[in-house]
Design an enzyme around this catalytic site. Structure first.
Site, PDB file in Angstrom:
ATOM      1  N   TRP A  79     -16.679  -6.396   8.036  1.00 55.18           N
ATOM      2  CA  TRP A  79     -16.300  -5.959   9.371  1.00 55.18           C
ATOM      3  C   TRP A  79     -17.127  -6.745  10.407  1.00 55.18           C
ATOM      4  O   TRP A  79     -18.322  -6.951  10.222  1.00 55.18           O
ATOM      5  CB  TRP A  79     -16.555  -4.447   9.533  1.00 55.18           C
ATOM      6  CG  TRP A  79     -16.337  -4.011  10.942  1.00 55.18           C
ATOM      7  CD1 TRP A  79     -15.145  -3.832  11.563  1.00 55.18           C
ATOM      8  CD2 TRP A  79     -17.349  -3.763  11.924  1.00 55.18           C
ATOM      9  NE1 TRP A  79     -15.344  -3.479  12.880  1.00 55.18           N
ATOM     10  CE2 TRP A  79     -16.693  -3.429  13.127  1.00 55.18           C
ATOM     11  CE3 TRP A  79     -18.748  -3.800  11.906  1.00 55.18           C
ATOM     12  CZ2 TRP A  79     -17.385  -3.134  14.306  1.00 55.18           C
ATOM     13  CZ3 TRP A  79     -19.438  -3.503  13.080  1.00 55.18           C
ATOM     14  CH2 TRP A  79     -18.755  -3.161  14.263  1.00 55.18           C
ATOM     15  N   ARG A 128     -14.084   7.117   7.953  1.00 57.21           N
ATOM     16  CA  ARG A 128     -14.038   7.324   9.408  1.00 57.21           C
ATOM     17  C   ARG A 128     -13.464   8.719   9.731  1.00 57.21           C
ATOM     18  O   ARG A 128     -12.650   8.865  10.641  1.00 57.21           O
ATOM     19  CB  ARG A 128     -13.201   6.230  10.087  1.00 57.21           C
ATOM     20  CG  ARG A 128     -13.624   5.958  11.519  1.00 57.21           C
ATOM     21  CD  ARG A 128     -12.582   5.160  12.288  1.00 57.21           C
ATOM     22  NE  ARG A 128     -13.143   4.728  13.573  1.00 57.21           N
ATOM     23  CZ  ARG A 128     -12.425   4.447  14.640  1.00 57.21           C
ATOM     24  NH1 ARG A 128     -11.118   4.501  14.609  1.00 57.21           N
ATOM     25  NH2 ARG A 128     -12.988   4.060  15.755  1.00 57.21           N
ATOM     26  N   TRP A 148      -1.110  -1.887  16.759  1.00 55.14           N
ATOM     27  CA  TRP A 148      -0.976  -1.065  15.535  1.00 55.14           C
ATOM     28  C   TRP A 148      -2.261  -1.229  14.744  1.00 55.14           C
ATOM     29  O   TRP A 148      -2.498  -2.275  14.147  1.00 55.14           O
ATOM     30  CB  TRP A 148       0.235  -1.551  14.739  1.00 55.14           C
ATOM     31  CG  TRP A 148       0.483  -0.869  13.431  1.00 55.14           C
ATOM     32  CD1 TRP A 148      -0.375  -0.765  12.372  1.00 55.14           C
ATOM     33  CD2 TRP A 148       1.685  -0.207  13.019  1.00 55.14           C
ATOM     34  NE1 TRP A 148       0.215  -0.091  11.339  1.00 55.14           N
ATOM     35  CE2 TRP A 148       1.490   0.264  11.710  1.00 55.14           C
ATOM     36  CE3 TRP A 148       2.926   0.029  13.625  1.00 55.14           C
ATOM     37  CZ2 TRP A 148       2.476   0.943  10.990  1.00 55.14           C
ATOM     38  CZ3 TRP A 148       3.905   0.695  12.916  1.00 55.14           C
ATOM     39  CH2 TRP A 148       3.677   1.155  11.613  1.00 55.14           C
ATOM     40  N   ASP A 149      -3.075  -0.186  14.751  1.00 48.34           N
ATOM     41  CA  ASP A 149      -4.393  -0.265  14.119  1.00 48.34           C
ATOM     42  C   ASP A 149      -4.359   0.405  12.746  1.00 48.34           C
ATOM     43  O   ASP A 149      -3.445   1.181  12.430  1.00 48.34           O
ATOM     44  CB  ASP A 149      -5.406   0.434  15.036  1.00 48.34           C
ATOM     45  CG  ASP A 149      -6.837  -0.019  14.816  1.00 48.34           C
ATOM     46  OD1 ASP A 149      -7.096  -0.732  13.837  1.00 48.34           O
ATOM     47  OD2 ASP A 149      -7.703   0.361  15.630  1.00 48.34           O
ATOM     48  N   ASP A 175     -13.436  -7.218  15.563  1.00 47.02           N
ATOM     49  CA  ASP A 175     -14.060  -6.406  16.608  1.00 47.02           C
ATOM     50  C   ASP A 175     -15.262  -7.127  17.207  1.00 47.02           C
ATOM     51  O   ASP A 175     -15.878  -6.616  18.143  1.00 47.02           O
ATOM     52  CB  ASP A 175     -14.500  -5.048  16.032  1.00 47.02           C
ATOM     53  CG  ASP A 175     -13.341  -4.080  15.954  1.00 47.02           C
ATOM     54  OD1 ASP A 175     -12.307  -4.345  16.595  1.00 47.02           O
ATOM     55  OD2 ASP A 175     -13.456  -3.060  15.249  1.00 47.02           O
TER      56      ASP A 175
END
Ligand code: DGJ
Length: 728
Positions: free
Chosen positions: A197, A441, A475-476, A546
């Site tokens: 990530w 999450r 669209w995540d 990100d």
């Protein structure tokens, strides 16, 4: 492009610059003969080495096992003697495993067939041809079609495999990979894109050693960690020279990509759906289609491979009407506000953004249910009236009154345990019987292998899009798949859920594309965990990472651009200190690095320093000026900070070679350092180019062969753009 030489029993597949040749050993076993530079001589069957011991089965049956284990096959199967990596492993109703494929017939089609329910390359304006080799295993009643498609304007060969049960009893597919390539070892090194990530797609290169070396994902998505791309290159291969054999998977779920160096110094390269967690029950008459793999050979190094991939995807994969259009410059509120926003705040951002020339506001996570942190409401796709008391339509109209379009964030694949949806349908989450669900999450994954779940969620999200004038959807998908089971499918079909899940995602996105043809769709997965060719079939752009720190972005964008066009790379200008690294970089550098992607802003424009805000109109003007060049041009990698530790440089050249934009970033200032010497690429050596902003004119040959000097600057993280225009 595709030709069968009956006399020699040779299939020749030719692209612009390459050839791929298949033979039939004993008239029965599809064998790989050659892949490389264009070669049209069909008298090459001897390269299958069927005259060398061990002999082929027909000549000497007792040596069949050694034959199978050394033969360069087009598609390897498990159980009858090939001990290297298998592409196909089939279990019969009696529980036995073993499969041998023999050629039966072939067809050469003047088209590129689409795969049902899967992303699939298309011919577009180019001519296409496809070779289908029909092979069978008569013992277990299996029919396998090996497919190879080519386009007249590309060097790519698109491979896929379909497997059909022709028997009276069910068969279980334990693995079905999509492509196999057997070659002699050529000192190969292997290149893959590794990450995490906020550090996606770093280029990794290592020698191919004896045994198996693989990359893959069993996370239910292509993943931050590995990208479904693998290249084998000859020693010394760089941007401009060397041989490259690349594979890229047109799929967004679990994958395996592997190079295996075996006892006789042969390399087997394979790619396909990862066998871990996969099993497919094939009832009599049923067919399974394995996703496509794009094979690309370049004799001119990695740069040529990259440009072939970019052209291929821009012309034969991405269907969106925005593919060849300038995208609106957007401002996204995620890093500006996180969950803490309301209508007033968003309208204030829109007003300020409009003054600077920004064209679209994207409302990110937190607008629905009662979502004030990431612990609730996924699945409840109705507006949170506490934040947006006047509803979505009213907000969109207010933003439009500011002169901006409106975009919205969604995460349609997920469900929060704290949601109305979960309370109503707990079984809609993927789950294993009697086992407590694994949260990631603070959310579960919806079981999109089920039609009623796909329909239920699609109904909700399409109602949101219909409820207001929405131009864009992000669209995540923010967690990986675990607990991959359900109480609906029969035990023998539980191994199908990973793939059925992907088919559900693809179906939803297909419906979005169909029902809202003007919608600009951007895929995203916790940053760039699903940056793959499968997603590009549905969306012309994907959020890269990100991490918007421009220094980190150098390697993220370099790795991404190795395969995927710049026009697809979601890139924004962030605030500083950067939220992932804490690093402060010049606003100019943040802008100039983002210009090589889709371009936008992700900061609170009402709060940033005036001297930074003042730069935005100039950056947007640069975007409008250069975007066509970046979006449609040829990409050349000039230097890599990853390799030299000091600076980075790349360029886009227009197809007609009349214009080029060079981006140079001095990452670190070294004391007592001379200017940087760089050599451009992709220009016309006989043309003359003026460097914009100066009277300096240079020949293309000087710029490319002798090079130019970029002055060294004081300070770190400094960027500059050099724009060259052809003058004669
Ligand atoms: C991950 C995305 O990459 C971010 O841009 C943002 O949309 C968050 N998810 C929101 O949860």
């Amino acid at each position: 492009m595709i030709h069968y030489d009956e006399k020699n029993q040779i299939f020749q597949i030719h692209t612009k610059n390459t050839s791929y040749v298949i033979g039939l050993a004993d008239g029965a076993y599809p064998g790989h003969i050659y892949y490389g530079r264009k070669m049209e001589d069909a008298r090459c069957g001897f390269l299958m080495r069927t005259e060398e011991a061990p002999f082929t089965p027909a000549v000497c049956k007792r040596e069949k096992a050694s034959f199978a284990d050394t033969f360069s096959t087009e598609y390897s199967t498990w159980g009858v003697g090939d001990f290297r990596e298998s592409c196909l492993d089939v279990r019969t109703a009696e529980g036995q495993r073993g499969c041998e494929l023999r050629y039966q017939s072939h067809r050469i089609l003047d088209e590129k067939p689409q795969l049902p329910g899967l992303p699939s390359l298309f011919a577009g304006k180019s001519k296409a041809q496809t070779l289908e080799l029909l092979c069978t295993d008569e013992v277990i009643g299996l029919e396998v079609v090996l497919r190879y498609s080519v386009f007249e304007d590309s060097d790519a060969i698109i491979r896929s495999v379909s497997v059909k049960n022709k028997s009276e009893k069910p068969l279980a597919l334990e693995r079905v990979l999509s492509a196999c390539l057997d070659m002699d070892q050529n000192g190969f090194e292997m290149i893959s894109l590794h990450g995490a990530w906020a550090r996606e797609r770093g280029i990794v290169r290592r020698p191919v050693a004896y045994g198996k070396q693989s990359i893959g994902s069993v996370r239910g998505e292509s993943s931050h960690q590995e990208n479904p791309f693998l290249a084998l290159v000859t020693p010394g291969t760089n941007q401009e020279m060397g041989e490259v054999y690349a594979m890229n998977f047109v799929y967004s779920g679990n994958f395996l990509a592997q190079a295996e160096l075996s006892q006789f110094d042969r390399v087997r390269m394979v790619m396909g759906i990862h066998p871990q967690g996969f099993a497919w029950h094939l009832a009599p008459g049923e067919c399974f289609d394995a996703p496509e793999v794009v094979c690309m050979y370049s004799a001119e190094g990695l740069g040529k491979m990259t440009r072939e991939f970019h052209d291929l995807y821009r012309n034969h994969l991405i269907r969106s009407r925005y593919t060849h259009q300038k995208r609106p410059v957007l401002i996204n509120n995620w890093e500006a506000t996180y969950f803490n926003f309301n209508e007033e705040k968003l309208v204030a951002i829109a007003k300020e953004a409009a003054k600077c020339g920004i064209e679209m506001l994207v409302m990110d996570d937190g607008w629905f249910g009662k979502r004030n942190s990431d612990n609730s409401s996924l699945g409840d796709w109705t507006v949170d009236k506490a934040k947006l008391p006047n509803g979505l339509h009213s907000l969109v109209e207010k933003v439009k009154d500011c002169g901006l379009k409106f975009g919205i964030w969604m995460e349609p694949e997920m469900i929060s345990p704290d949601s109305e949806l979960y309370r109503a349908h707990p079984d809609w989450a993927l789950h294993l019987n009697e086992r407590e669900g694994t949260q990631g999450r603070e959310q579960f994954v919806l079981d999109l292998s089920r039609k009623e779940v796909v329909d239920g969620i699609y109904e909700q999200i399409s109602a949101v899009i219909r409820s207001a004038d929405i131009s864009y959807v992000k669209w995540d998908m923010n967690r990986q798949l675990t607990d991959v089971g359900n109480a609906v499918l029969a035990p023998e079909r539980q191994g199908e859920i990973y793939h059925r899940y992907m088919l559900g995602v693809y179906e939803m996105q297909e419906r979005l594309c169909h029902d809202f043809p003007d919608l600009l769709l951007e895929n995203c997965s916790g940053g760039g965990a699903r940056f793959d060719a499968g997603m590009l079939y549905y969306s012309p752009q994907i959020w890269c990472s990100d991490d918007m720190d421009p220094v980190e972005r150098l390697s993220i964008q370099e790795g991404t651009a190795l395969v995927y066009p710049l026009s697809t790379m979601g890139a924004h200008v962030c605030d500083c200190p950067n939220h992932t690294t804490g690093r402060t970089t010049p606003f100019q550098t943040r802008g100039e690095v983002a210009l090589s992607g889709t371009f936008g802003y992700e900061l609170d424009i009402t709060k940033i320093a005036e001297e930074e805000r003042a730069q935005i109109p100039g950056q947007i003007a640069a975007y409008h000026k250069y975007n066509e060049l970046v979006r449609e041009g040829d990409y050349y990698r000039i230097a890599s900070f990853r390799e030299n530790g000091v600076y980075d440089c790349w360029m886009s050249t227009s197809k007609d070679k009349k214009e080029a934009l060079v981006t140079f970033v001095q990452v670190f200032a070294k004391p007592n350092q001379k200017s940087f010497h760089i050599r451009l690429q992709g220009l016309d050596p006989n043309a003359e180019y003026r460097l914009e902003g100066t009277e300096n004119v240079y020949s293309g040959s000087l710029l490319m062969y002798a090079g130019i000097l970029i002055p060294r600057e004081m300070g770190d993280f400094k960027s500059r753009l050099l724009h060259f225009n052809r003058v004669c």
